[in-house]
Design an enzyme around this catalytic site. Sequence first.
Site, short mmCIF file in Angstrom:
data_model
loop_
_atom_site.label_atom_id
_atom_site.label_comp_id
_atom_site.label_asym_id
_atom_site.label_seq_id
_atom_site.Cartn_x
_atom_site.Cartn_y
_atom_site.Cartn_z
N TYR A 169 -16.10 -8.96 0.34
CA TYR A 169 -16.68 -7.64 0.09
C TYR A 169 -17.93 -7.74 -0.78
CZ TYR A 169 -12.49 -5.69 2.15
OH TYR A 169 -11.50 -5.35 3.03
N ARG A 208 -1.37 6.61 -0.45
CA ARG A 208 -1.79 6.62 0.94
C ARG A 208 -1.12 7.69 1.78
NH1 ARG A 208 -3.23 1.17 4.15
NH2 ARG A 208 -5.39 1.75 4.28
N ARG A 253 0.81 -1.21 0.00
CA ARG A 253 0.00 0.00 0.00
C ARG A 253 0.85 1.27 0.00
NH1 ARG A 253 -5.31 -1.34 1.48
NH2 ARG A 253 -5.78 0.64 0.55
N ASP A 263 -7.39 -1.16 -7.19
CA ASP A 263 -7.96 -1.75 -5.98
C ASP A 263 -8.47 -3.15 -6.28
OD1 ASP A 263 -8.67 -0.97 -3.08
OD2 ASP A 263 -10.45 -2.01 -3.81
N ARG A 304 -5.62 13.69 -4.81
CA ARG A 304 -6.88 13.16 -4.32
C ARG A 304 -8.02 14.15 -4.49
NH1 ARG A 304 -7.54 9.83 1.15
NH2 ARG A 304 -9.79 9.75 1.06
O1 1CP Z 1 -0.54 -1.07 -2.60
C1 1CP Z 1 -0.83 0.01 -3.14
O2 1CP Z 1 -0.48 1.08 -2.69
C2 1CP Z 1 -1.59 -0.04 -4.44
C3 1CP Z 1 -2.97 0.17 -4.39
C4 1CP Z 1 -3.93 -0.64 -3.55
C5 1CP Z 1 -3.93 -2.00 -3.18
C6 1CP Z 1 -2.87 -3.07 -3.41
C7 1CP Z 1 -5.13 -0.07 -3.05
C8 1CP Z 1 -5.50 1.35 -3.19
N1 1CP Z 1 -5.87 -1.07 -2.47
C9 1CP Z 1 -5.17 -2.26 -2.51
C10 1CP Z 1 -5.57 -3.57 -2.02
C11 1CP Z 1 -6.77 -3.70 -1.16
N2 1CP Z 1 -7.96 -3.02 -1.22
C12 1CP Z 1 -6.90 -4.69 -0.16
C13 1CP Z 1 -5.87 -5.75 0.13
C14 1CP Z 1 -4.74 -5.27 0.94
C15 1CP Z 1 -5.07 -4.90 2.38
O3 1CP Z 1 -5.55 -5.77 3.13
O4 1CP Z 1 -4.81 -3.75 2.73
C16 1CP Z 1 -8.18 -4.56 0.42
C17 1CP Z 1 -8.77 -5.40 1.54
C18 1CP Z 1 -8.85 -3.50 -0.25
C19 1CP Z 1 -10.24 -3.03 -0.04
C20 1CP Z 1 -10.30 -1.59 0.21
N3 1CP Z 1 -10.16 -0.65 -0.77
C21 1CP Z 1 -10.42 -0.92 1.44
C22 1CP Z 1 -10.55 -1.59 2.81
C23 1CP Z 1 -11.97 -1.68 3.20
C24 1CP Z 1 -12.19 -2.34 4.55
O5 1CP Z 1 -12.50 -1.62 5.49
O6 1CP Z 1 -12.05 -3.57 4.66
C25 1CP Z 1 -10.39 0.46 1.18
C26 1CP Z 1 -10.53 1.58 2.17
C27 1CP Z 1 -10.20 0.61 -0.22
C28 1CP Z 1 -10.03 1.87 -0.99
C29 1CP Z 1 -8.62 2.13 -1.38
N4 1CP Z 1 -7.83 1.29 -2.14
C30 1CP Z 1 -6.60 1.88 -2.38
C31 1CP Z 1 -6.64 3.16 -1.73
C32 1CP Z 1 -5.53 4.17 -1.78
C33 1CP Z 1 -7.90 3.30 -1.11
C34 1CP Z 1 -8.44 4.50 -0.35
C35 1CP Z 1 -9.38 5.26 -1.20
C36 1CP Z 1 -9.46 6.67 -0.87
O7 1CP Z 1 -8.67 7.44 -1.43
O8 1CP Z 1 -10.30 7.00 -0.05
#
Ligand code: 1CP
Length: 369
Positions: free
Chosen positions: A176, A47, A43, A92, A56
């Site tokens: 999800y 972030r 991630r 994502d 953003r």
């Molecule tokens: O790694 C990186 O930086 C590349 C981008 C990336 C990756 C690999 C994003 C961007 N998401 C992910 C994977 C991801 N997404 C996972 C697996 C890894 C982990 O466990 O962290 C999961 C479970 C998600 C699902 C997801 N997408 C969530 C979690 C929800 C929850 O509460 O369970 C969220 C908040 C997102 C949105 C997201 N994805 C990525 C970003 C930067 C964001 C935030 C969006 C925003 O800007 O608000």
Amino acid sequence: MGALIEKAGGRIVTATYGTDEHRRLLRTLKGETMWPPPVWLMRQAGRFLPEFRALREKADFLTRCMTPDIATEITLQPVRRFAMDGAILFSDILVLPWAMGQSLEFVENRGPVLGAIRSEADLNRLDPKRVPEVTAPVMETLSRLRKALREPVGVAAADTVTLIGFAGAPFTVACYMVDGGGSREFAQTRLMAYQEPGLFDQLIALLTETTTDMLSAQIEAGAQAVMLFDSWAGLLPPLEFRRHVIGATRQIVSELKRRHPGVPVIGFPRLAGGMAAEYARETGVDTMALDTSADLAAVAGQVSPDLVLQGNLDPVSVLAGGQAMLKEALAIREAGRGRPHVFNLGHGVLPTTPPEHVGELIAAIRKVN
Ligand code: 1CP
């Protein structure tokens, strides 16, 4: 070689390597032992960097993922600053269900909200044939990234950074899709697996096939390695874990290996605990990423010496920074010495992490001693 060069305000950010030493991450993912180990952070894109927060403002999350200009830029930001050994695509895991037609919205301070799949009719409304067209911009982003990384990017030298594509593993994406958003327990999903095993198997089968095709397209577009995030694998008891985590992963890996021999696959069965060794043995992944709870040295003793291990510094220690972070980090680096190891975190970098802490971490990992 190995002379340290200093850039970016005098901090040691990278090292110059002889020609046979570049692409350290890709070589490690293919099984070579390197010292110091290559490093990137889960991630790392989109972030914790202030330059990301500026972008953003410009577009909502899915638009950022689907606009190659923006997604390319966000992917390169951590590379530009820290010369990470890997660049992970900004996208994502939920892009796949969305591309099949499931409704998806990212709600500020709440996370993703999806139109939950609860019946065969819901499942039948998904259309896997749409995926290649809808995800075409993601593939465009990957080809631009591959091209960009052939040149120097900020403090990273030309052609040294490995481009990583990814997807969610079927069980985690199903969590999800069925629960309709984030959760601690994903009770609806696990209930479906027990109460309607036929329907749940259909969902996992659909995800297994579409994930394979999407990762294959990512490789064709330029990804040099791919990672399967199974963030919720640890919620399953052994029998279900074997079926929905190991079984689905094994199918994806074997088909990817058939289509793209030699392209490394990283698996991340988060919180797999006692099932991790079986996952390592049975799925065919080249690299197993460990979560923060795993003892890297102990796992190394349980798996084949050829299996690459990745991980597993606590992201909270990077938020804390200082000696506490460095002590943990160097102990993990030491535990991986003498075997193929990719230094990384045990879960994603936290959004509030100060970038200077990441700079200190990367410098410490790269210090030769
Ligand atoms: O790694 C990186 O930086 C590349 C981008 C990336 C990756 C690999 C994003 C961007 N998401 C992910 C994977 C991801 N997404 C996972 C697996 C890894 C982990 O466990 O962290 C999961 C479970 C998600 C699902 C997801 N997408 C969530 C979690 C929800 C929850 O509460 O369970 C969220 C908040 C997102 C949105 C997201 N994805 C990525 C970003 C930067 C964001 C935030 C969006 C925003 O800007 O608000």
